[in-house]
Structure formats: structure tokens, C-alpha cells
Design an enzyme around this catalytic site. Structure first.
Site, PDB file in Angstrom:
ATOM      1  N   ARG A  46       0.746  -1.148  -0.051  1.00  0.00           N
ATOM      2  CA  ARG A  46       0.026  -0.003   0.084  1.00  0.00           C
ATOM      3  C   ARG A  46       0.880   1.230  -0.076  1.00  0.00           C
ATOM      4  O   ARG A  46       0.575   2.260  -0.631  1.00  0.00           O
ATOM      5  CB  ARG A  46      -0.896   0.088   1.316  1.00  0.00           C
ATOM      6  N   TYR A  98     -12.876  18.166 -16.895  1.00  0.00           N
ATOM      7  CA  TYR A  98     -13.713  16.586 -16.881  1.00  0.00           C
ATOM      8  C   TYR A  98     -14.644  16.399 -16.099  1.00  0.00           C
ATOM      9  O   TYR A  98     -14.528  16.909 -14.786  1.00  0.00           O
ATOM     10  CB  TYR A  98     -12.264  15.540 -16.411  1.00  0.00           C
ATOM     11  N   ASP A 170      -4.237  19.072 -15.287  1.00  0.00           N
ATOM     12  CA  ASP A 170      -4.705  17.665 -15.780  1.00  0.00           C
ATOM     13  C   ASP A 170      -4.219  17.521 -17.243  1.00  0.00           C
ATOM     14  O   ASP A 170      -4.715  18.188 -18.155  1.00  0.00           O
ATOM     15  CB  ASP A 170      -6.141  17.497 -15.889  1.00  0.00           C
ATOM     16  N   LYS A 195      -5.704   6.540 -20.083  1.00  0.00           N
ATOM     17  CA  LYS A 195      -5.961   6.871 -21.216  1.00  0.00           C
ATOM     18  C   LYS A 195      -4.503   6.671 -21.990  1.00  0.00           C
ATOM     19  O   LYS A 195      -4.380   5.605 -22.098  1.00  0.00           O
ATOM     20  CB  LYS A 195      -6.195   8.229 -21.228  1.00  0.00           C
TER      21      LYS A 195
HETATM   22  N1  PLP Z   1      -9.068  13.710 -16.247  1.00  0.00           N
HETATM   23  C1  PLP Z   1      -9.490  13.396 -17.333  1.00  0.00           C
HETATM   24  C2  PLP Z   1      -9.171  14.540 -18.353  1.00  0.00           C
HETATM   25  C3  PLP Z   1     -10.345  12.416 -17.857  1.00  0.00           C
HETATM   26  O1  PLP Z   1     -10.562  12.240 -19.094  1.00  0.00           O
HETATM   27  C4  PLP Z   1     -10.529  11.346 -16.812  1.00  0.00           C
HETATM   28  C5  PLP Z   1     -11.310  10.128 -16.988  1.00  0.00           C
HETATM   29  O2  PLP Z   1     -11.994  10.042 -18.361  1.00  0.00           O
HETATM   30  C6  PLP Z   1     -10.187  11.407 -15.537  1.00  0.00           C
HETATM   31  C7  PLP Z   1      -9.428  12.577 -15.169  1.00  0.00           C
HETATM   32  C8  PLP Z   1     -10.383  10.328 -14.530  1.00  0.00           C
HETATM   33  O3  PLP Z   1      -9.794   9.224 -14.726  1.00  0.00           O
HETATM   34  P1  PLP Z   1     -10.100   7.732 -14.220  1.00  0.00           P
HETATM   35  O4  PLP Z   1     -11.553   7.388 -15.026  1.00  0.00           O
HETATM   36  O5  PLP Z   1      -8.761   7.136 -14.574  1.00  0.00           O
HETATM   37  O6  PLP Z   1     -10.462   7.728 -12.868  1.00  0.00           O
END
Ligand code: PLP
Length: 381
Positions: A46, A98, A170, A195
Site C-alpha cells: 500500500r 473533466y 490535468d 488513457k
Molecule cells: N481527467 C480526465 C481529463 C479524464 O478524461 C478522466 C477520465 O476520463 C479522468 C481525469 C479520471 O480518470 P479515471 O477514469 O482514470 O479515474
């Protein structure tokens, strides 16, 4: 070391026991102590694990960071950055963000005594009006989902720093192959490694990278205390996926550019949103702050909602599914998928019409992808 070499070479020397060329999955929850005189480097998965550590060193290298912590999901990585806030603080979130980040901010942070409000990252000065004397952090992203708006990273950082804010960015949509935000003095860069970094739609994960040792320590402690760590197997899959990031991104960008040009010339398409198109308002800025225009694009069909829905179903190469950044092409319908949580009014303000479709362009042969779009568009008459 050059970018494409990093995910193959950083942190993955053949291990000592058997000289395995590929870094192993250390599928162990715990690690033995030699004695009680000193604490071992690794104690418990962990907290830290060798396979995770290898992945973290790769992502840190790709983002030109000093430190990285990996998480079980992108959302856990977002929450780790929010955990730097305390009761009474105020957070600014870019309005084009997002949906999960928006939801986390609105639904959970107020329960922790953290106020949230929104600002328009395409107009960085709007941060000044939205900020209060309790604002401590700002979070934004670029290109944005689903209309691929390019936000000026340097301009947002400049305003944020003048207000004394911590800046979180992000970088999921561009990936470090196309954009390294720490170069623009962003404090923390985060990813949904689900992604482009993982790249094969077979693992969910997240990461936060920084140059700042104190921030890095706090992010690491959050992971340790909350236990939102990725499994060794998930780290290994991500490590395998990221090795081809540079190659994949080249093909994602090439295919997306060809498709964007094809769609832009098509009489049934009202609007294409792709920063690689010269007609795109973000094109010049994207050329300055990115090394490529990415694999994501959206388009607005000149037709009815029923026709847009039919088109999404009539494609065979583009799979109708959420998510993005994998080798396979996907089509999404933002109204019912990524932006289903918003009201129609909020969606329309972001140009998310009932005829908007989003493509995550994969690395297949672009001729197949264009032929697929062609046959489905033909059916509309
Ligand atoms: N940030 C962006 C730009 C995303 O597109 C996503 C998910 O689609 C996330 C964060 C969250 O990621 P996760 O789905 O791996 O938790």
C-alpha cells in the site's frame, strides 16, 4: 535521455535475481526486514512496491518532474491534489473540466469545508474576479473535453501565481508526449493513466508528478494513508503500455489530422473541433505549447439528434464507448456519456449539442477509419 527512450530505459534495469530483461510484477503485499536496527526501503505494498516505483520513475521522467506518485485511478490522483487543501480554503476549477473533477468538486469538497467555484480558463483574468482571499488552488486542463479548446497554460499560470495559488494541471488529453506543463511552472501535473499513458484500454490508473519535494511528500502520504494505490499488476500493464507512448502518439496525431480534414470537407458536418486544423481558433497557441495536436476530436453533424445517434451506431471501426487514448478508435456521444451530468443549458453553453460526437482516434490504418465514417455518413443521405 530523449523522450522516446525514457519509458523503455528509466528505472527498469534487469533485476538482480534472474536478470529478467522485463521489469517483473512484484506481486507481494509485504517485504522482509533484515533486522530491527533499520527500516527497510520497502515495507508494504500500500505504501510502495517495486513495480509501482518503476512506473513512477518513468512518468516523472516523461513529465520532466522530480517526483511522481501513482494511483488506482485518475480520480484518486485528482483527489490527492485536492487533499492539499484544508477546511476554509477555496478552490477554483476551470469551467471546461473533466466531468468527474467537476462532480468531485461540487459534491464532496463542500462537505469537507472547502468552497469551490468556477472560472473561464480561456480568459485567465477571470481567475482574478473568481478568487477570494481564501483561494489556494486552481485546476485546469487543455485541450478540453469535448470541444478541444486550447487553453493558454503560461497565461493561466501567470495569473494564478500573481494570486499566490497552487496550480494543478490535468495533462490526460495531450499526454507528456505532446505537452509538459511543469515547463510552464505548473506545480502539479496529473494524469488518468487509463488513457494515453496506459494506451491499451486494459487498465485504470492515475498519477501526480511534481518538481517540488514538499508537495510530492504530501501527495505520497495521501496515497499511503488512504490506500488508493494501484496494484503491482496494474502498474506493470501501464509500464508495458507506456513504452510505446511516443510511437502511438505520432500515429494518433496523424490519423486524427486526416480524419479532421476529411470531416471538415464533408457537407454533412457543420463543425469540426480539432486544434490541428488551421481554421481552429486554438491552432496557433497549440503550435506554441504542444508538440502535436492529439488524437481527440469532435464534430457537429448537420442533421438531427436521431441522425447523430444513428451515425454513432452505424460505425464498425469506431466502437461506441466512453474513455479515450487507447489503440482502438472509439466514438462517444457527450450528451449521454461524458457530459450526461450537466443540464441541457450547461451543455449548450459549452457547444455540446445533441448532434455533437466525439472521436478518440486510434492507431488503426486511417484509410479504414475514414472509409468507416464515409459509409455511415452516406446512410444519412
Ligand atoms: N481527467 C480526465 C481529463 C479524464 O478524461 C478522466 C477520465 O476520463 C479522468 C481525469 C479520471 O480518470 P479515471 O477514469 O482514470 O479515474
Amino acid at each position: 535521455m530523449e523522450f522516446a527512450s525514457k519509458p523503455i530505459r528509466v528505472g527498469q534495469k534487469p533485476e538482480s535475481a534472474f536478470k529478467s530483461v522485463i521489469f517483473p510484477i512484484y506481486q507481494s503485499s509485504t517485504f522482509a526486514w533484515d533486522d530491527l536496527e533499520s527500516t527497510p526501503d520497502l515495507e508494504y505494498t500500500r505504501v510502495q512496491n517495486p513495480t509501482r516505483r518503476a512506473l513512477e520513475s518513468v512518468i516523472a521522467a516523461l513529465e520532466n518532474a522530480e517526483f511522481c506518485t501513482c494511483f488506482s485511478s485518475g480520480m484518486a490522483a485528482v483527489m490527492a491534489t485536492f487533499s492539499l487543501l484544508k477546511q476554509g480554503d477555496h478552490l477554483l476549477i476551470a469551467s471546461d473540466i473533466y466531468g468527474g473533477t467537476h462532480r468531485l468538486g461540487v459534491a464532496h469538497l463542500p462537505n469537507l469545508g472547502i468552497d469551490v467555484s468556477f472560472y473561464d480558463a480561456s480568459n485567465p483574468d477571470s481567475m482574478r474576479e473568481a478568487a477570494t482571499d481564501r483561494t489556494r488552488m486552481v485546476i485546469f486542463e487543455s485541450p478540453t473535453n469535448p470541444t478541444m479548446q486550447v487553453m493558454d497554460i503560461a497565461a493561466n499560470v501567470l495569473v494564478a501565481k500573481s494570486l499566490g495559488l497552487l496550480v494543478v494541471f490535468d495533462n490526460t488529453f495531450a499526454s507528456p508526449a505532446l505537452q509538459t506543463p511543469l515547463e510552464f511552472e505548473v506545480d502539479l501535473v496529473l494524469h488518468s493513466t487509463t488513457k494515453y499513458i496506459g494506451g491499451h484500454s486494459d487498465v485504470v490508473g492515475g498519477a501526480v508528478a511534481t518538481k517540488d519535494p514538499q508537495l510530492a511528500e504530501q501527495i505520497f502520504e495521501f496515497n499511503k494513508n488512504v490506500g488508493c494505490n494501484p496494484s503491482p499488476f496494474d502498474c506493470w500493464l501501464t509500464l508495458r503500455g507506456v513504452k510505446t507512448l511516443a510511437l502511438r502518439m505520432e500515429r494518433h496525431c496523424k490519423n486524427a489530422a486526416e480524419i479532421a480534414r476529411y470531416l471538415e470537407a464533408h457537407p454533412r458536418i457543420r463543425q469540426v473541433y480539432y486544434p490541428g486544423l488551421e481554421s481552429n481558433p486554438g491552432h496557433t497557441l497549440a503550435k506554441v505549447q504542444m508538440n502535436g495536436f492529439g488524437g481527440m476530436l469532435s464534430f457537429d453533424l448537420d442533421g438531427s439528434e436521431e441522425q447523430a445517434r444513428a451515425l454513432a451506431k452505424d460505425l464498425s471501426f469506431f466502437i461506441l464507448a466512453e474513455s479515450l487514448g487507447g489503440v482502438e478508435s472509439l466514438i462517444g456521444y457527450p450528451k449521454l456519456m461524458s457530459h450526461a451530468g450537466m443540464t441541457e443549458e450547461e451543455r449548450l453553453a459549452r457547444r455540446i449539442t445533441p448532434t455533437l460526437l466525439r472521436l478518440s482516434v486510434g492507431i488503426e490504418d486511417s484509410r479504414d477509419l475514414i472509409a468507416d465514417l464515409e459509409q455511415a455518413l452516406k446512410k444519412l443521405g
